[in-house]
Scaffold this motif. Structure first.
Motif, PDB file in Angstrom:
ATOM      1  N   CYS A 178      -4.506 -11.225  11.009  1.00  0.00           N
ATOM      2  CA  CYS A 178      -3.896 -12.546  11.090  1.00  0.00           C
ATOM      3  C   CYS A 178      -2.659 -12.566  11.982  1.00  0.00           C
ATOM      4  O   CYS A 178      -2.032 -13.618  12.133  1.00  0.00           O
ATOM      5  CB  CYS A 178      -3.520 -13.020   9.701  1.00  0.00           C
ATOM      6  N   CYS A 181       0.722 -14.942  11.663  1.00  0.00           N
ATOM      7  CA  CYS A 181       0.465 -16.136  10.838  1.00  0.00           C
ATOM      8  C   CYS A 181       0.559 -15.766   9.362  1.00  0.00           C
ATOM      9  O   CYS A 181       0.058 -14.733   8.948  1.00  0.00           O
ATOM     10  CB  CYS A 181      -0.926 -16.688  11.150  1.00  0.00           C
ATOM     11  N   LYS A 182       1.230 -16.589   8.601  1.00  0.00           N
ATOM     12  CA  LYS A 182       1.206 -16.370   7.142  1.00  0.00           C
ATOM     13  C   LYS A 182       1.189 -17.709   6.398  1.00  0.00           C
ATOM     14  O   LYS A 182       1.816 -17.883   5.367  1.00  0.00           O
ATOM     15  CB  LYS A 182       2.343 -15.462   6.680  1.00  0.00           C
ATOM     16  N   LYS A 183       0.414 -18.605   7.013  1.00  0.00           N
ATOM     17  CA  LYS A 183       0.314 -19.948   6.439  1.00  0.00           C
ATOM     18  C   LYS A 183      -0.206 -19.909   4.992  1.00  0.00           C
ATOM     19  O   LYS A 183       0.335 -20.556   4.101  1.00  0.00           O
ATOM     20  CB  LYS A 183      -0.651 -20.765   7.318  1.00  0.00           C
ATOM     21  N   CYS A 184      -1.243 -19.117   4.759  1.00  0.00           N
ATOM     22  CA  CYS A 184      -1.825 -19.094   3.409  1.00  0.00           C
ATOM     23  C   CYS A 184      -0.911 -18.347   2.433  1.00  0.00           C
ATOM     24  O   CYS A 184      -0.857 -18.680   1.248  1.00  0.00           O
ATOM     25  CB  CYS A 184      -3.210 -18.461   3.425  1.00  0.00           C
ATOM     26  N   LEU A 200      -4.018  -9.568   6.149  1.00  0.00           N
ATOM     27  CA  LEU A 200      -3.905 -10.320   4.896  1.00  0.00           C
ATOM     28  C   LEU A 200      -4.552  -9.533   3.759  1.00  0.00           C
ATOM     29  O   LEU A 200      -5.676  -9.046   3.889  1.00  0.00           O
ATOM     30  CB  LEU A 200      -4.596 -11.680   5.038  1.00  0.00           C
ATOM     31  N   ALA A 217      -5.501 -23.952   3.156  1.00  0.00           N
ATOM     32  CA  ALA A 217      -4.634 -23.617   4.298  1.00  0.00           C
ATOM     33  C   ALA A 217      -5.426 -22.974   5.431  1.00  0.00           C
ATOM     34  O   ALA A 217      -5.038 -23.063   6.593  1.00  0.00           O
ATOM     35  CB  ALA A 217      -3.513 -22.686   3.841  1.00  0.00           C
ATOM     36  N   CYS A 218      -6.521 -22.314   5.102  1.00  0.00           N
ATOM     37  CA  CYS A 218      -7.297 -21.633   6.140  1.00  0.00           C
ATOM     38  C   CYS A 218      -8.793 -21.712   5.831  1.00  0.00           C
ATOM     39  O   CYS A 218      -9.424 -20.713   5.478  1.00  0.00           O
ATOM     40  CB  CYS A 218      -6.848 -20.182   6.260  1.00  0.00           C
ATOM     41  N   VAL A 221     -11.971 -19.061   6.468  1.00  0.00           N
ATOM     42  CA  VAL A 221     -11.524 -17.660   6.518  1.00  0.00           C
ATOM     43  C   VAL A 221     -11.275 -17.133   5.104  1.00  0.00           C
ATOM     44  O   VAL A 221     -11.568 -15.984   4.793  1.00  0.00           O
ATOM     45  CB  VAL A 221     -10.252 -17.521   7.388  1.00  0.00           C
ATOM     46  N   LEU A 222     -10.769 -17.997   4.262  1.00  0.00           N
ATOM     47  CA  LEU A 222     -10.526 -17.601   2.867  1.00  0.00           C
ATOM     48  C   LEU A 222     -11.484 -18.347   1.942  1.00  0.00           C
ATOM     49  O   LEU A 222     -11.764 -19.533   2.147  1.00  0.00           O
ATOM     50  CB  LEU A 222      -9.092 -17.946   2.464  1.00  0.00           C
TER      51      LEU A 222
END
Ligand code: SF4
Ligand code: SF4
Length: 275
Positions: A178, A181-184, A200, A217-218, A221-222
């Protein structure tokens, strides 16, 4: 219970114990069985609680009803095996008499440590619970009876509180790389996710509440799911019983109830054959 072919045998293990709070992992059971264990623990396991208060003397500033209510909520040590607890679920027998007799020669607080069994032992595991305060010259004498009962009748008999059973979380990460990025991670309210060397990771799966904020948030991907047959049972013991005895009693009570149904079905099957 036996596992059918290809099915994992049910198991139970301790995840954590902090003081009186427990987290257990129950694996290989249905949601119905996990919840039955939780409900039996809360509502079926009998304990002792003060159920009758006869006031011989009370010139304190507190109403008898107030004092009786406070006394009834003090956890009373219930020194029985899990088999004896199951016996008492089907036929409550145990009853203990106590006397609370206090005379004050100054300002004082009456604590639960004043509650004693007939052999002189303190009757509670929480001796520092305050009951009432008294001033010089006041006296209180109450004859008490503790009886066996269950949480189905009143919360004072519950051996545990705050009992929850939740599905064990399963968080699938389709792409770990990632970068910065650490949006989640920021979206997660419980700190279950974290970045380790730019990747992550689920750093604390038990913190996950399955809220799906990270998935939103993603998307793609999640993926947040849960194991269908794996549960985290959390509870806090109130003090009448230790956690192991309470849990074994819950299972024994469920077991005896189901065995009773099974034996009745066997009789029905026999009667049908001999028709
Ligand atoms: S999973 Fe998505 S939102 Fe989370 S850190 Fe990676 S790229 Fe960012
Ligand atoms: S589902 Fe909620 S609690 Fe669980 S990891 Fe995602 S954001 Fe965190």
């Amino acid at each position: 219970m036996t596992a059918s072919a290809g099915q994992k045998a049910p198991s139970l293990s301790v995840i954590s114990k902090q003081g009186t709070e427990y987290k257990l992992l129950i694996d290989g059971v249905s949601v119905a069985l996990a919840n039955s264990i939780r409900r039996a623990l809360v509502a079926y396991v009998p304990t002792l609680a003060i159920d009758e208060a006869l006031f011989a003397e009370n010139n304190t500033s507190f109403y008898r009803e107030y004092i009786a209510h406070r006394l009834s909520l003090i956890p009373i040590k219930t020194d029985l095996s899990y088999e004896e607890l199951a016996d008492n679920f089907f036929e409550p027998k145990r009853e203990v008499s106590m006397v609370l007799d206090v005379k004050s020669d100054g300002n004082m607080t009456v604590y639960a440590s004043e509650l004693k069994f007939p052999d002189g032992q303190v009757a509670t595991t929480h001796p520092k619970i305050p009951i009432i305060s008294m001033v010089k010259g006041q006296s209180l004498r109450v004859e008490l009876t503790a009886r066996m009962g269950t949480g189905r009748q009143h919360a004072k008999w519950q051996p545990v509180s705050a009992a929850t059973s939740i599905n064990y979380p399963m968080i699938n990460i389709m792409n770990e790389s990632c970068g910065d990025c650490k949006k989640c991670v920021d979206a997660c309210p419980t700190g279950a996710l974290g970045l380790v060397d730019g990747k992550l990771k689920v750093i604390d799966p038990l913190a996950c509440t399955l809220c799906e904020a990270c998935e939103e948030a993603c998307p793609g991907v999640l993926e947040v799911k849960s194991y269908p047959n794996r549960f985290v049972l959390s509870f806090e013991v109130n003090g009448q019983l230790d956690a192991r005895t309470a849990l074994m009693a819950a299972l024994e009570i469920l077991n005896r109830g189901l065995r009773s149904i099974l034996s009745q079905l066997e009789v029905l099957a026999y009667e049908k054959k001999s028709d």
